[in-house]
Design a protein around this motif. Structure first.
Motif, PDB file in Angstrom:
ATOM      1  N   ARG A 110       0.814  -1.217   0.000  1.00 29.22           N
ATOM      2  CA  ARG A 110       0.000   0.000   0.000  1.00 29.22           C
ATOM      3  C   ARG A 110       0.846   1.266   0.000  1.00 29.22           C
ATOM      4  O   ARG A 110       0.612   2.190  -0.730  1.00 29.22           O
ATOM      5  CB  ARG A 110      -0.942  -0.016   1.216  1.00 29.22           C
ATOM      6  CG  ARG A 110      -1.653   1.280   1.461  1.00 29.22           C
ATOM      7  CD  ARG A 110      -2.576   1.630   0.287  1.00 29.22           C
ATOM      8  NE  ARG A 110      -2.911   3.039   0.260  1.00 29.22           N
ATOM      9  CZ  ARG A 110      -2.467   3.922  -0.626  1.00 29.22           C
ATOM     10  NH1 ARG A 110      -1.636   3.553  -1.588  1.00 29.22           N
ATOM     11  NH2 ARG A 110      -2.835   5.167  -0.578  1.00 29.22           N
ATOM     12  N   SER A 111       1.866   1.290   0.879  1.00 32.64           N
ATOM     13  CA  SER A 111       2.687   2.506   0.918  1.00 32.64           C
ATOM     14  C   SER A 111       4.117   2.157   0.507  1.00 32.64           C
ATOM     15  O   SER A 111       4.359   1.848  -0.659  1.00 32.64           O
ATOM     16  CB  SER A 111       2.572   3.212   2.275  1.00 32.64           C
ATOM     17  OG  SER A 111       2.856   2.376   3.351  1.00 32.64           O
ATOM     18  N   LYS A 153      -6.970  -3.551   2.562  1.00 32.70           N
ATOM     19  CA  LYS A 153      -8.334  -3.980   2.236  1.00 32.70           C
ATOM     20  C   LYS A 153      -9.237  -3.080   3.054  1.00 32.70           C
ATOM     21  O   LYS A 153      -9.255  -3.186   4.290  1.00 32.70           O
ATOM     22  CB  LYS A 153      -8.561  -5.452   2.621  1.00 32.70           C
ATOM     23  CG  LYS A 153      -7.675  -6.429   1.856  1.00 32.70           C
ATOM     24  CD  LYS A 153      -6.413  -6.744   2.617  1.00 32.70           C
ATOM     25  CE  LYS A 153      -5.418  -7.506   1.785  1.00 32.70           C
ATOM     26  NZ  LYS A 153      -4.103  -7.574   2.454  1.00 32.70           N
TER      27      LYS A 153
HETATM   28  C1  LIG Z   1      -9.032   0.100   6.783  1.00 31.00           C
HETATM   29  C2  LIG Z   1      -7.750   0.820   6.512  1.00 31.00           C
HETATM   30  C3  LIG Z   1      -7.664   2.185   6.758  1.00 31.00           C
HETATM   31  C4  LIG Z   1      -6.457   2.875   6.524  1.00 31.00           C
HETATM   32  N1  LIG Z   1      -6.380   4.206   6.790  1.00 31.00           N
HETATM   33  C5  LIG Z   1      -5.205   4.853   6.609  1.00 31.00           C
HETATM   34  C6  LIG Z   1      -5.061   6.242   6.923  1.00 31.00           C
HETATM   35  O1  LIG Z   1      -6.030   6.909   7.320  1.00 31.00           O
HETATM   36  N2  LIG Z   1      -3.857   6.824   6.752  1.00 31.00           N
HETATM   37  C7  LIG Z   1      -2.780   6.112   6.278  1.00 31.00           C
HETATM   38  O2  LIG Z   1      -1.696   6.685   6.170  1.00 31.00           O
HETATM   39  N3  LIG Z   1      -2.891   4.825   5.952  1.00 31.00           N
HETATM   40  C8  LIG Z   1      -4.065   4.171   6.102  1.00 31.00           C
HETATM   41  N4  LIG Z   1      -4.182   2.846   5.764  1.00 31.00           N
HETATM   42  C9  LIG Z   1      -3.070   2.202   5.046  1.00 31.00           C
HETATM   43  C10 LIG Z   1      -2.122   1.569   5.967  1.00 31.00           C
HETATM   44  O3  LIG Z   1      -1.507   2.608   6.609  1.00 31.00           O
HETATM   45  C11 LIG Z   1      -1.182   0.680   5.167  1.00 31.00           C
HETATM   46  O4  LIG Z   1      -1.680  -0.602   5.277  1.00 31.00           O
HETATM   47  C12 LIG Z   1       0.205   0.751   5.713  1.00 31.00           C
HETATM   48  O5  LIG Z   1       0.772   1.938   5.255  1.00 31.00           O
HETATM   49  C13 LIG Z   1       1.024  -0.438   5.347  1.00 31.00           C
HETATM   50  O6  LIG Z   1       1.492  -0.304   4.078  1.00 31.00           O
HETATM   51  P1  LIG Z   1       2.826  -1.075   3.650  1.00 31.00           P
HETATM   52  O7  LIG Z   1       3.301  -0.508   2.375  1.00 31.00           O
HETATM   53  O8  LIG Z   1       3.789  -1.139   4.767  1.00 31.00           O
HETATM   54  O9  LIG Z   1       2.461  -2.550   3.442  1.00 31.00           O
HETATM   55  P2  LIG Z   1       1.320  -3.479   2.990  1.00 31.00           P
HETATM   56  O10 LIG Z   1       2.017  -4.744   2.703  1.00 31.00           O
HETATM   57  O11 LIG Z   1       0.426  -2.962   1.954  1.00 31.00           O
HETATM   58  O12 LIG Z   1       0.544  -3.622   4.380  1.00 31.00           O
HETATM   59  C14 LIG Z   1      -0.415  -4.532   4.597  1.00 31.00           C
HETATM   60  C15 LIG Z   1      -0.706  -4.483   6.080  1.00 31.00           C
HETATM   61  O13 LIG Z   1      -1.998  -3.954   6.273  1.00 31.00           O
HETATM   62  C16 LIG Z   1      -2.757  -4.896   7.018  1.00 31.00           C
HETATM   63  N5  LIG Z   1      -4.148  -4.791   6.577  1.00 31.00           N
HETATM   64  C17 LIG Z   1      -4.602  -4.760   5.308  1.00 31.00           C
HETATM   65  N6  LIG Z   1      -5.946  -4.653   5.307  1.00 31.00           N
HETATM   66  C18 LIG Z   1      -6.333  -4.631   6.600  1.00 31.00           C
HETATM   67  C19 LIG Z   1      -7.596  -4.562   7.234  1.00 31.00           C
HETATM   68  N7  LIG Z   1      -8.740  -4.504   6.567  1.00 31.00           N
HETATM   69  N8  LIG Z   1      -7.625  -4.562   8.592  1.00 31.00           N
HETATM   70  C20 LIG Z   1      -6.470  -4.638   9.321  1.00 31.00           C
HETATM   71  N9  LIG Z   1      -5.245  -4.689   8.761  1.00 31.00           N
HETATM   72  C21 LIG Z   1      -5.183  -4.693   7.417  1.00 31.00           C
HETATM   73  C22 LIG Z   1      -2.125  -6.262   6.689  1.00 31.00           C
HETATM   74  O14 LIG Z   1      -2.392  -7.195   7.696  1.00 31.00           O
HETATM   75  C23 LIG Z   1      -0.662  -5.877   6.654  1.00 31.00           C
HETATM   76  O15 LIG Z   1      -0.143  -5.794   7.947  1.00 31.00           O
HETATM   77  C24 LIG Z   1      -5.357   2.156   6.005  1.00 31.00           C
HETATM   78  C25 LIG Z   1      -5.459   0.781   5.755  1.00 31.00           C
HETATM   79  C26 LIG Z   1      -6.628   0.111   6.010  1.00 31.00           C
HETATM   80  C27 LIG Z   1      -6.699  -1.366   5.767  1.00 31.00           C
END
Ligand SMILES: Cc1cc2nc3c(=O)[nH]c(=O)nc-3n(C[C@H](O)[C@H](O)[C@H](O)COP(=O)(O)OP(=O)(O)OC[C@H]3O[C@@H](n4cnc5c(N)ncnc54)[C@H](O)[C@@H]3O)c2cc1C
Ligand code: SF4
Length: 308
Positions: free
Chosen positions: A18-19, A66
């Motif tokens: 996601r990020s 998600k």
């Molecule tokens: C419902 C929701 C609201 C969010 N709101 C914000 C926000 O306001 N501001 C912001 O900066 N970022 C938000 N995010 C994004 C979140 O910050 C990213 O998941 C995070 O940055 C991780 O990204 P990554 O690149 O490290 O890895 P990724 O590999 O994309 O991270 C995935 C991680 O997210 C977890 N995850 C995915 N979906 C869900 C879910 N439905 N419930 C619980 N955990 C979940 C997984 O278990 C895993 O730990 C939100 C994500 C979700 C799911």
């Protein structure tokens, strides 16, 4: 607490996260110790559920946000068993899910690492199920996969859901995303969330590094950057051993966003929305509220222009 921005060095990892890929970088450390990872995957590529995995492939299925409430199932029980068996456990989820885990466990475990997300709030899974049925009727095809944010196509910042159908065709929609950001479909608890603070109960907090364009533009290439709050000594010891990502310590005041400050107010018309939702088809709801979203966007654009 120390705050860092992070981007994974592997481009493919970052583009499927996601990020900036913080979750992969942190969870790799636990997999390297022979540990287990708990996080959210999409069952049948559509429905969000917490699962337990021990492999890189299993962990990779958790990548990507998600935007619906995930079902925890028996993951708390399984995590307790793993901890009793002296395994390293990484448990990821929303801040309330991590708080639930800690209450369930009732004591601290040295080998437990918790990761919560910067959480906007979660929509009702019912509305997601109804939406999928609506799309299947509308397009007369079965939905086989959902991607809540298609980074390949739209970049890090844009928000649209990409749906794959059983004839392999793909279509982009903004219907669910618009409903999500209207704040009408969040769970009631999200409007009174006590976790919208920097004072976190988990070891790590991960989110999108919103604020980067002003604070550290040189770090941003539109493929995603994570903000990582390193909340405990245990987290810091792990974080400094990360080698697969580029990190930089930052001032958190440059990266403040609502999930670190306040819960969203329940919109005045939320009750009316749900009453209308119960009494009408999903298609009628879409028709009624798409105009509202359009009007909101026009108002925002006008406001911006008048300000200029
Ligand atoms: C419902 C929701 C609201 C969010 N709101 C914000 C926000 O306001 N501001 C912001 O900066 N970022 C938000 N995010 C994004 C979140 O910050 C990213 O998941 C995070 O940055 C991780 O990204 P990554 O690149 O490290 O890895 P990724 O590999 O994309 O991270 C995935 C991680 O997210 C977890 N995850 C995915 N979906 C869900 C879910 N439905 N419930 C619980 N955990 C979940 C997984 O278990 C895993 O730990 C939100 C994500 C979700 C799911
Ligand atoms: S906003 Fe708060 S209550 Fe809602 S899912 Fe996120 S942490 Fe839980």
């Amino acid at each position: 607490m120390e705050a860092y921005i992070l981007k994974h060095n592997d481009f493919r990892t970052r583009i499927s996260s996601r990020s900036g890929g913080a979750f992969t970088a942190i969870s790799d450390l636990i997999l390297d110790k022979g540990g287990v990872i708990y996080g959210v995957t999409l069952i049948d590529n559509i429905y969000a559920r917490h699962i337990r995995v021990e492999t890189v492939e299993g962990r990779n299925s958790m990548r990507g946000s998600k935007y619906i409430q995930s079902s925890i199932g028996d993951c708390y029980k399984k995590a307790l068993e793993d901890l009793k068996n002296e395994k390293w456990v990484l448990f990821s989820g929303t801040p309330c899910q991590i708080a639930g885990l800690k209450t369930f466990l009732g004591k601290e475990y040295e080998k437990l690492v918790t990761v919560d997300i910067a959480c906007y709030g979660v929509p009702s899974p019912k509305i997601w199920r109804d939406y999928i049925s609506y799309l299947e009727k509308l397009c007369k095809k079965k939905v086989v996969k959902a991607n809540f944010r298609n980074k390949y196509k739209f970049g890090w910042v844009a928000a649209k859901e990409t749906i794959t159908f059983d004839d392999s065709s793909k279509k982009d929609f903004g219907i669910f995303t618009n409903l999500f950001y209207s704040n009408k479909i969040l769970r009631p608890s999200c409007y009174q969330c006590p976790f919208k603070t920097l004072d976190r109960a988990s070891d790590f907090t991960i989110g999108d590094a919103w604020g980067i364009d002003k604070a550290n533009p040189e770090f941003n290439d539109d493929n995603g950057v994570s903000i990582v709050l390193v909340n405990t000594e245990k987290a810091l010891a792990l974080f400094i051993s990360i080698q697969c990502a580029t990190t930089k310590v930052v001032n958190i005041s440059d990266y403040m966003q609502p999930p670190f400050q306040y819960a969203h107010k329940s919109p005045d018309n939320r009750e009316n929305f749900w009453k209308y939702y119960r009494d009408h088809s999903f298609g009628q709801v879409v028709e009624k509220y798409k105009n509202e979203v359009r009007m909101k966007k026009i108002k925002q654009t006008l406001k911006r222009k008048l300000h200029l």
